[in-house]
Design an enzyme around this catalytic site. Structure first.
Site, PDB file in Angstrom:
ATOM      1  N   THR A  37      14.521  48.736  44.320  1.00 30.85           N
ATOM      2  CA  THR A  37      14.992  48.474  45.650  1.00 30.85           C
ATOM      3  C   THR A  37      16.539  48.774  46.029  1.00 30.85           C
ATOM      4  OG1 THR A  37      15.243  46.316  45.174  1.00 30.85           O
ATOM      5  CG2 THR A  37      13.188  46.766  46.149  1.00 30.85           C
ATOM      6  N   TYR A 147       6.793  35.727  45.180  1.00 28.00           N
ATOM      7  CA  TYR A 147       8.138  35.772  45.249  1.00 28.00           C
ATOM      8  C   TYR A 147       8.542  34.194  44.725  1.00 28.00           C
ATOM      9  CZ  TYR A 147      13.302  36.002  46.595  1.00 28.00           C
ATOM     10  OH  TYR A 147      14.449  36.091  46.678  1.00 28.00           O
TER      11      TYR A 147
HETATM   12  P1  NAD Z   1      18.215  44.073  46.639  1.00 33.10           P
HETATM   13  O1  NAD Z   1      16.679  44.407  46.527  1.00 33.10           O
HETATM   14  O2  NAD Z   1      19.061  44.678  47.175  1.00 33.10           O
HETATM   15  O3  NAD Z   1      18.662  43.911  45.148  1.00 33.10           O
HETATM   16  C1  NAD Z   1      17.802  43.924  43.763  1.00 33.10           C
HETATM   17  C2  NAD Z   1      17.933  44.721  42.734  1.00 33.10           C
HETATM   18  O4  NAD Z   1      17.213  44.255  41.712  1.00 33.10           O
HETATM   19  C3  NAD Z   1      17.902  46.098  43.209  1.00 33.10           C
HETATM   20  O5  NAD Z   1      18.867  46.847  42.891  1.00 33.10           O
HETATM   21  C4  NAD Z   1      16.782  46.453  42.228  1.00 33.10           C
HETATM   22  O6  NAD Z   1      16.647  47.913  41.982  1.00 33.10           O
HETATM   23  C5  NAD Z   1      16.817  45.585  41.082  1.00 33.10           C
HETATM   24  N1  NAD Z   1      15.501  45.602  40.333  1.00 33.10           N
HETATM   25  C6  NAD Z   1      14.707  44.783  40.702  1.00 33.10           C
HETATM   26  N2  NAD Z   1      13.622  44.860  39.801  1.00 33.10           N
HETATM   27  C7  NAD Z   1      14.157  45.180  38.665  1.00 33.10           C
HETATM   28  C8  NAD Z   1      13.865  45.301  37.358  1.00 33.10           C
HETATM   29  N3  NAD Z   1      12.721  45.018  36.840  1.00 33.10           N
HETATM   30  N4  NAD Z   1      14.785  45.854  36.529  1.00 33.10           N
HETATM   31  C9  NAD Z   1      15.973  46.043  36.709  1.00 33.10           C
HETATM   32  N5  NAD Z   1      16.392  45.961  38.095  1.00 33.10           N
HETATM   33  C10 NAD Z   1      15.583  45.513  38.982  1.00 33.10           C
HETATM   34  O7  NAD Z   1      18.048  42.464  46.812  1.00 33.10           O
HETATM   35  P2  NAD Z   1      19.337  41.427  46.997  1.00 33.10           P
HETATM   36  O8  NAD Z   1      19.409  40.839  48.655  1.00 33.10           O
HETATM   37  O9  NAD Z   1      20.827  42.118  46.682  1.00 33.10           O
HETATM   38  O10 NAD Z   1      18.965  40.469  46.142  1.00 33.10           O
HETATM   39  C11 NAD Z   1      19.361  40.027  45.042  1.00 33.10           C
HETATM   40  C12 NAD Z   1      18.898  38.870  44.189  1.00 33.10           C
HETATM   41  O11 NAD Z   1      19.393  37.482  45.045  1.00 33.10           O
HETATM   42  C13 NAD Z   1      17.515  38.783  43.982  1.00 33.10           C
HETATM   43  O12 NAD Z   1      17.178  38.259  42.989  1.00 33.10           O
HETATM   44  C14 NAD Z   1      17.005  37.866  45.301  1.00 33.10           C
HETATM   45  O13 NAD Z   1      15.729  37.071  44.906  1.00 33.10           O
HETATM   46  C15 NAD Z   1      18.376  36.828  45.721  1.00 33.10           C
HETATM   47  N6  NAD Z   1      18.214  36.336  46.795  1.00 33.10           N
HETATM   48  C16 NAD Z   1      18.767  37.196  47.792  1.00 33.10           C
HETATM   49  C17 NAD Z   1      18.788  36.551  49.258  1.00 33.10           C
HETATM   50  C18 NAD Z   1      19.160  37.409  50.310  1.00 33.10           C
HETATM   51  O14 NAD Z   1      19.407  37.017  51.354  1.00 33.10           O
HETATM   52  N7  NAD Z   1      19.905  38.589  50.337  1.00 33.10           N
HETATM   53  C19 NAD Z   1      18.283  35.321  49.311  1.00 33.10           C
HETATM   54  C20 NAD Z   1      17.880  34.578  48.284  1.00 33.10           C
HETATM   55  C21 NAD Z   1      17.939  35.091  46.981  1.00 33.10           C
END
Ligand code: NAD
Ligand code: UDP
Length: 311
Positions: A37, A147
């Site tokens: 993603t 999730y």
């Molecule tokens: P995002 O999708 O932009 O980032 C997630 C990243 O993880 C991506 O670059 C994706 O390619 C990578 N990824 C996914 N599966 C993978 C795997 N198996 N191996 C290697 N890389 C992998 O999302 P984000 O908003 O930046 O979220 C980042 C983290 O923060 C996540 O763990 C998410 O659950 C947590 N989070 C985000 C929010 C928010 O509001 N943005 C809220 C709560 C929690």
């Protein structure tokens, strides 16, 4: 010699901002991502920097990083409802197997570990605002369960490595965060509303729009995460902006900020969509003296400018 941080999911929205934060603080970064993603575009500007290395890898498989590692920040996971509904098994795997592998790396390297957890561990909450002591109301077999339960497992695994193996661990429960480098089409409310308003398409509010969220700007969150990493607090800490708004009001706010003529239309509410969400950030205030500084008008302006540039 600089300290070294491994950041899984470092090519994603939050991960890429964290890579920058570490480098600004003289910590070298090894970013690991499989681009499921995230995208190269988010980290392109860091490539060539001596303090930055990139490894393309799926962290549900064994993670090998040569040399010294001081911090492991586990951010890899699909994060928007559309993404994790499209990738239910990968979401469960990265929260469970991926967390296990990242903790294994931290144990082997004697590194400090930080887990990106989420307000979703509270599910559709029965207490408001949510405090860290609340155990949550998650439907394990609903579509969002992939999730929510993966993150709940990840928290349990993190505490087990802390208690059993003595790994230094941190858990941040992140509430809705927004800012530049979100994907325009990731389906989350903010990118959806902003892109619809810019393009003059109908703004899609789900349900009656009376459900609430509390939106935090990315620079505030990243500062809080950095402080938590440097603290000695192993228990979960909420991080988010406690200013709450209904989704309907938020759609109106975005429309106005863009001066858009889009209509606001109502669509079916997704299953198990939480009715309210607002962090109690008392612990973050007490432990790391943190609270958000960027208000929504300012954060929204920066994010809208970014999206205008992207479109
Ligand atoms: P995002 O999708 O932009 O980032 C997630 C990243 O993880 C991506 O670059 C994706 O390619 C990578 N990824 C996914 N599966 C993978 C795997 N198996 N191996 C290697 N890389 C992998 O999302 P984000 O908003 O930046 O979220 C980042 C983290 O923060 C996540 O763990 C998410 O659950 C947590 N989070 C985000 C929010 C928010 O509001 N943005 C809220 C709560 C929690
Ligand atoms: N939402 C909406 N229209 C959209 C996308 C989302 O009304 O096009 C709603 C969604 O149902 C939820 C809120 O906005 O109530 C926040 O959704 P988001 O996906 O951003 O994050 P969540 O907090 O649900 O994980």
């Amino acid at each position: 010699m600089n300290k070294v941080a491994v950041i899984t999911g470092g090519a994603g929205f939050l991960g890429s901002h964290l890579c920058e934060k570490m480098i600004e603080n003289n910590i070298d970064v090894v970013c690991i991502d499989n681009f499921s993603t995230g995208s190269l575009k988010n980290i392109e500007h860091l490539i060539g920097n001596d303090s930055f290395k990139f490894i393309k890898h799926d962290v549900t498989n064994f993670i090998h990083v040569p040399g010294n590692v001081d911090y492991v920040l586990h951010f890899a996971s699909p994060a928007s409802p559309i993404d994790y509904l499209e990738m239910p098994i990968q979401t469960l795997k990265v929260g469970s197997l991926g967390t296990h592998k990242a903790l294994g790396l931290a144990l082997k390297k004697n590194a400090r570990f930080l887990l990106a957890s989420t307000s979703e561990v509270y599910g559709d909450p029965e207490i408001h605002p949510q405090t860290e002591g609340y155990w949550g109301n998650v439907n394990p077999v609903g579509p969002r369960g992939v999730y929510d339960e993966a993150k709940r497992f990840a928290e349990a695994m993190t505490m087990a490595y802390h208690r059993y193996h003595g790994v230094e661990t941190r858990i941040v429960r992140i509430f809705n965060t927004y800012g530049p480098r979100m994907r325009l089409n990731d389906g989350r409310a903010l990118p959806a509303f902003v892109s619809q308003a810019i393009e003059g398409k109908p703004i899609t509010v789900f349900g009656d729009g009376l459900q609430t969220r509390s939106f935090c700007f990315v620079s505030d969150l990243v500062e809080g995460i950095f402080r938590l990493l440097m603290s000695d607090e192993p228990n979960p800490v909420n991080m988010g902006n406690p200013v709450e708004i209904t989704i309907k009001e938020f759609a109106e706010e975005v429309k106005k900020a863009i001066n858009s003529k889009s209509d606001i239309i109502y669509k079916e509410l997704p299953i198990d969509d939480p009715k309210v969400r607002k962090p109690d950030i008392t612990r973050a205030k007490e432990i790391i003296n943190w609270e958000p500084k960027v208000d929504r008008a300012e954060g929204l302006k920066i994010t809208i400018d970014y999206f205008l540039n992207e479109l």
